[in-house]
Design a protein around this motif. Structure first.
Motif, PDB file in Angstrom:
ATOM      1  N   LEU A  23       0.828  -1.206   0.000  1.00  0.00           N
ATOM      2  CA  LEU A  23       0.000   0.000   0.000  1.00  0.00           C
ATOM      3  C   LEU A  23       0.864   1.259   0.000  1.00  0.00           C
ATOM      4  O   LEU A  23       1.773   1.409   0.825  1.00  0.00           O
ATOM      5  CB  LEU A  23      -0.893   0.003   1.243  1.00  0.00           C
ATOM      6  N   GLY A  24       0.569   2.168  -0.930  1.00  0.00           N
ATOM      7  CA  GLY A  24       1.183   3.488  -0.921  1.00  0.00           C
ATOM      8  C   GLY A  24       0.216   4.466  -0.272  1.00  0.00           C
ATOM      9  O   GLY A  24      -0.914   4.632  -0.739  1.00  0.00           O
ATOM     10  N   VAL A  25       0.639   5.097   0.835  1.00  0.00           N
ATOM     11  CA  VAL A  25      -0.244   5.960   1.619  1.00  0.00           C
ATOM     12  C   VAL A  25       0.145   7.424   1.415  1.00  0.00           C
ATOM     13  O   VAL A  25       1.308   7.797   1.576  1.00  0.00           O
ATOM     14  CB  VAL A  25      -0.181   5.616   3.121  1.00  0.00           C
ATOM     15  N   VAL A  26      -0.839   8.224   1.061  1.00  0.00           N
ATOM     16  CA  VAL A  26      -0.689   9.676   0.975  1.00  0.00           C
ATOM     17  C   VAL A  26      -1.483  10.288   2.119  1.00  0.00           C
ATOM     18  O   VAL A  26      -2.688  10.048   2.229  1.00  0.00           O
ATOM     19  CB  VAL A  26      -1.220  10.222  -0.363  1.00  0.00           C
ATOM     20  N   THR A  27      -0.807  11.068   2.972  1.00  0.00           N
ATOM     21  CA  THR A  27      -1.490  11.737   4.073  1.00  0.00           C
ATOM     22  C   THR A  27      -1.310  13.239   3.943  1.00  0.00           C
ATOM     23  O   THR A  27      -0.185  13.747   4.026  1.00  0.00           O
ATOM     24  CB  THR A  27      -0.939  11.282   5.438  1.00  0.00           C
ATOM     25  N   GLN A  48       4.773  11.883  -6.791  1.00  0.00           N
ATOM     26  CA  GLN A  48       4.779  10.594  -6.097  1.00  0.00           C
ATOM     27  C   GLN A  48       3.807   9.604  -6.722  1.00  0.00           C
ATOM     28  O   GLN A  48       4.117   8.414  -6.890  1.00  0.00           O
ATOM     29  CB  GLN A  48       4.433  10.791  -4.627  1.00  0.00           C
ATOM     30  N   LEU A  49       2.610  10.063  -7.075  1.00  0.00           N
ATOM     31  CA  LEU A  49       1.634   9.163  -7.687  1.00  0.00           C
ATOM     32  C   LEU A  49       2.108   8.683  -9.058  1.00  0.00           C
ATOM     33  O   LEU A  49       1.864   7.531  -9.448  1.00  0.00           O
ATOM     34  CB  LEU A  49       0.275   9.843  -7.793  1.00  0.00           C
ATOM     35  N   THR A  50       2.783   9.548  -9.791  1.00  0.00           N
ATOM     36  CA  THR A  50       3.341   9.124 -11.073  1.00  0.00           C
ATOM     37  C   THR A  50       4.394   8.050 -10.864  1.00  0.00           C
ATOM     38  O   THR A  50       4.441   7.046 -11.586  1.00  0.00           O
ATOM     39  CB  THR A  50       3.933  10.332 -11.817  1.00  0.00           C
ATOM     40  N   ALA A  51       5.242   8.224  -9.848  1.00  0.00           N
ATOM     41  CA  ALA A  51       6.277   7.230  -9.558  1.00  0.00           C
ATOM     42  C   ALA A  51       5.655   5.917  -9.098  1.00  0.00           C
ATOM     43  O   ALA A  51       6.070   4.827  -9.531  1.00  0.00           O
ATOM     44  CB  ALA A  51       7.232   7.771  -8.502  1.00  0.00           C
ATOM     45  N   TRP A  52       4.668   5.969  -8.219  1.00  0.00           N
ATOM     46  CA  TRP A  52       4.040   4.745  -7.725  1.00  0.00           C
ATOM     47  C   TRP A  52       3.280   4.008  -8.814  1.00  0.00           C
ATOM     48  O   TRP A  52       3.148   2.782  -8.763  1.00  0.00           O
ATOM     49  CB  TRP A  52       3.115   5.086  -6.562  1.00  0.00           C
TER      50      TRP A  52
END
Length: 361
Positions: A23-27, A48-52
């Motif tokens: 899971l990749g979490v963005v807070t 970050q979302l592009t990398a993930w």
């Protein structure tokens, strides 16, 4: 929700990124500002979302807000106000990134889970309602309140609300009403209802389970939507393409329906914003999201240059006198030609969405 220990940090710690299992979490981490978005946060999320998207070790994305007040109260409109006074160039660049982020989320190649808990307004809708698994709770208060500040729903909000059942989206956009989680489900802004006390356990489950299975396991039936129960008068009243006619129809309803209150609410908004919002919704029908974002960008730049956006922020957030002086002051004074100018092409200034590099994932 509290910030996550051991998280990667972006934009001066105002947005945190963490890997937990797959899971990749963005807070979003500005709890005192109800996690309002600024340019640095949006740029960090976009990167970050592009990398993930290209990272095989990340199977699911979770977006949540720090603190107990909400996911995100929208864009940082105080920063926008200061930029308007300085010429508005930074806001235009911010919107370029923000709308690129909205577009990326809508086409994201992996499950994108948004915890739409607490306040989820304006820009907060843009980073959640375009996701694939949108979770609301009993604490959700969402909506697009832009007409209150002399602006028009953006971040794809006109596109989302134009697709809502009947004229519920038109009512929500013109009044700027705060909507419950059940209302969000009815309008198509969300998919699942999970009690807020179960969000932490759901987040843990997302670390190892498939996103759909985890969310469905924690979901419960939502309470009835008050907005849906009002369709019998909302749909016929808001079916007109003319704002004055909508008000006339609302005021002919029986007093206990809510029509008079809705009319009074709309009449207190920026007349220009009301008419441009209505036209934006009608034009969004049949557009793709990216086309709607481009339309919203044209409208947004014209709002930056006009008087009402600045005045609305001043009255609501800066001076807080709640007495905006709209120009023009009445719907009748806003001519069709005035509305049309908001949609004119921008030439070299048209929205340039950042290319998405996720197709190969």
């Amino acid at each position: 929700m509290a910030g996550l220990p051991g998280a990667e940090q972006g934009s001066g710690h105002e947005v945190l990124f963490e890997r937990r299992g797959h899971l990749g979490v963005v807070t979003l981490n500005r709890p005192k500002a109800v996690n309002a978005l600024n340019a640095g946060m949006v740029a960090a999320m976009l990167d970050q979302l592009t990398a993930w998207a290209a990272d095989d070790g990340v199977a699911t994305i979770l977006v949540q807000g720090a603190g107990e007040r909400g996911l995100c109260a929208g864009g940082d409109i105080v920063a926008i106000y200061r930029d308007i006074l300085a010429g508005g160039t930074q806001t235009a660049a911010f919107w370029q990134d923000e709308y690129s982020l909205n577009s990326l989320i809508a086409g994201y190649p992996k499950p994108y889970v948004a915890f739409m808990d607490g306040l989820v307004l304006g820009g907060g809708v843009g980073i959640s309602a375009h996701g694939s698994l949108r979770v609301v709770t009993e604490r959700t208060r969402t909506g697009m309140p832009e007409t209150t500040i002399g602006f028009v729903p953006d971040v794809g909000g006109t596109w989302l609300l134009a697709k809502s059942p009947g004229e519920g989206g038109t009512h929500a956009a013109l009044t700027g009403a705060h909507l419950s989680g059940a209302d969000a489900l009815f309008l198509g802004l969300a998919d699942h209802y999970v009690p807020s006390e179960n969000l932490s356990a759901l987040a843990v489950a997302l670390e190892s389970e498939t996103a759909e299975a985890a969310v469905v396991r924690f979901s419960q039936p939502a309470p009835p939507s008050e907005l849906e129960s009002q369709r019998s008068w909302i749909d016929p009243c808001y079916a007109s393409n003319d704002a004055e006619e909508i008000l006339r129809r609302l005021r002919t309803l029986d007093g206990d329906t809510g029509g008079e209150a809705a009319a009074a609410t709309i009449e207190a908004k920026s007349p220009t914003a009301v008419k441009v919002t209505l036209e934006s919704l009608r034009r969004a029908n049949g557009l793709t999201l990216d086309e709607a974002l481009a339309q919203e960008y044209r409208v947004g730049l014209r709002c930056l240059a006009g008087p009402d956006f600045r005045e609305g922020i001043r009255a609501q957030v800066v001076d807080k006198d709640r007495t905006p002086r709209w120009k023009p002051a009445t719907l009748a004074e806003v001519r069709a030609a005035d509305v049309e100018r908001f949609f004119a092409p921008l030439g070299d200034l048209e929205l340039n969405l950042q290319p998405k590099e996720t197709d190969h994932v």
